[in-house]
Design a protein around this motif. Structure first.
Motif: not given
Length: 452
Positions: A6-9, A174-181
């Motif tokens: 869904w999102e970053l915490p 890490d900036a790559s987390a933007g691909q997960d959310i």
């Protein structure tokens, strides 16, 4: 999307900013949410995976802020922390730990519980521990003394005004987390004045406190620059449109930015100002989530702080005319309702979708979360809590309570039937946009399913 998150915490970024402002620069994240194999088939954490993640992130202090349903997971991780690093300090806080502070503090793997807001209490606790001082001198704290006695410090700190809360640690992940959310969460105000019986808003207060608009815009720019400018913003404010004048100031700023699209949540009675509706549409709002909860007016009188259902169709029509897609929060299982009342509520929501007054609806089973009035005094609402197995306090699972009208199994049967009813209602072409399609490479597949 590489993973369906869904999102970053948001709380981690927020609290990270507070700690940085107090000189704690060595911060890290133990990421088990997206770690492959972290959760086994039976819904338990894989101990080896947890240990490997903790070994990769050794620390002096570990901070936990679990939601209620994740409290058993948090305990398990804390136990692994103590097994690997007995001298590490384990601190719990947040929406579940605050109302359950005494219970959480007595867990053998928990050293301290910070209750309510932690912007002052947590840095004070860390400073005290560093100096080997007495934690009894720290406010907002509950812990078990060496003699086994439960200690609750006798004072609380004033809430830090929103304008004084340090800027969040945006780069915590890490900036790559933007691909997960799916989106980036943002907050304009802390607090909500309404007293819904199933809500736990007390952890951030009743009186809304607004962040400066330039600060809000700077946060949005920073998050998008790091995690992707393609991301929508999701406003986490429980009542985003509560005060029209404040809202209009923010919406004017968002319109000036020109490239921010967002979703928000609010109450029906906070959508009656035509200026706000027009400004929402002009400033990039694409989706408004409204807490309709149930079609039974009596339930609103008791549980939803006297919200009136009579304006529903008029408000939804004017929202649609303004170009705003409306989504409902629907809740199944209110204790004053019969099974027929529950079914009629979902039929009412489906009818609103059929008539293009709603674009969609979420569906939640009612949960009397710790900290809510329902949890504190269930008998007052005609409820009997069956257990405190918090891993089962979840909107998708059978209810953890019984009423004079229905058993948990009966309520859950209505819930499952309602999933099908809403899915059928939402299967038609939406009145704004087009049905979600799943491309060959699978990107966006998360959005293709019904949002229930």
């Amino acid at each position: 999307m590489r993973r369906n998150m869904w999102e970053l915490p948001h709380w981690m970024h927020w609290l990270g900013g507070v700690l940085l402002a107090h000189g704690h620069t060595d911060l890290g994240v133990v990421d088990l949410y997206s770690e492959p194999g972290a959760v086994g088939e039976l819904g338990t954490l894989n101990s080896e995976t947890v240990r490997a993640s903790l070994r990769a992130r050794p620390a002096d202090v570990y901070l936990f802020s679990p939601m209620t349903v994740n409290l058993p997971f948090a305990y398990q991780i804390a136990e692994e922390v103590k097994a690997l690093t007995p001298d590490a300090v384990v601190v719990f806080g947040g929406v579940a730990a605050t109302p359950l502070a005494a219970e959480v503090a007595l867990h053998p793997a928990v050293d301290y519980v910070v209750v309510e807001r932690g912007e002052i209490a947590l840095p004070e606790l860390l400073r005290t521990l560093t100096r080997r001082g007495d934690p009894r001198a720290v406010g907002n704290l509950v812990f078990q003394a060496r003699d086994g006695a439960l200690v609750r410090t006798g004072f609380r700190y004033p809430d830090v005004p929103a304008r004084e809360i340090p800027f969040p640690a945006v780069d915590l992940f890490d900036a790559s987390a933007g691909q997960d959310i799916r989106y980036l969460r943002q907050v304009y105000a802390l607090g909500c004045p309404y007293k819904c019986t199933f809500c736990t808003i007390q952890t951030i207060g009743r009186k809304p406190d607004y962040f400066p608009i330039d600060r809000v815009l700077r946060e949005i720019r920073s998050y998008r620059e790091r995690y992707g400018t393609h991301h929508n913003i999701y406003w986490g404010d429980e009542t985003f449109t509560l005060h029209p004048e404040y809202t209009l100031q923010l919406l004017a700023a968002l319109e000036s930015e020109g490239d921010i699209h967002y979703d928000c949540q609010t109450r029906l009675n906070c959508l009656t100002d035509e200026r706000v509706l027009r400004a929402l549409a002009a400033s990039g709002c694409r989706w408004v989530e409204i807490g309709l909860e149930t079609g039974v007016q009596g339930s609103h009188e008791q549980h939803k702080h006297h919200m009136k259902l009579s304006p529903v169709e008029d408000v939804l029509q004017r929202m649609r005319d303004a170009g705003l897609a409306a989504c409902a929060f629907t809740v199944n299982g209110f204790p004053d309702q019969t099974l027929d009342d529950m079914r009629r509520s979902v039929e009412w929501v489906c009818d609103l979708i059929d008539r293009d007054l709603l674009q969609a609806s979420y569906l939640f089973g009612l949960v009397p979360y710790p900290g809510s009035a329902m949890f504190d005094d269930p008998a007052r609402f005609g409820m009997t809590l069956l257990h405190h197995d918090y891993g089962r306090y979840h909107e998708d699972l059978p209810p953890v309570f019984a009423t004079e009208h229905a058993t948990p199994d009966q309520v859950y049967e209505v819930f499952l039937d309602s999933v099908g009813m809403l899915a059928q209602a939402m299967s038609k072409r939406p009145y704004f946009g087009a049905p979600a399609a799943v491309p060959e490479h699978g990107y966006g597949a998360f959005w293709a399913g019904a949002h229930v």
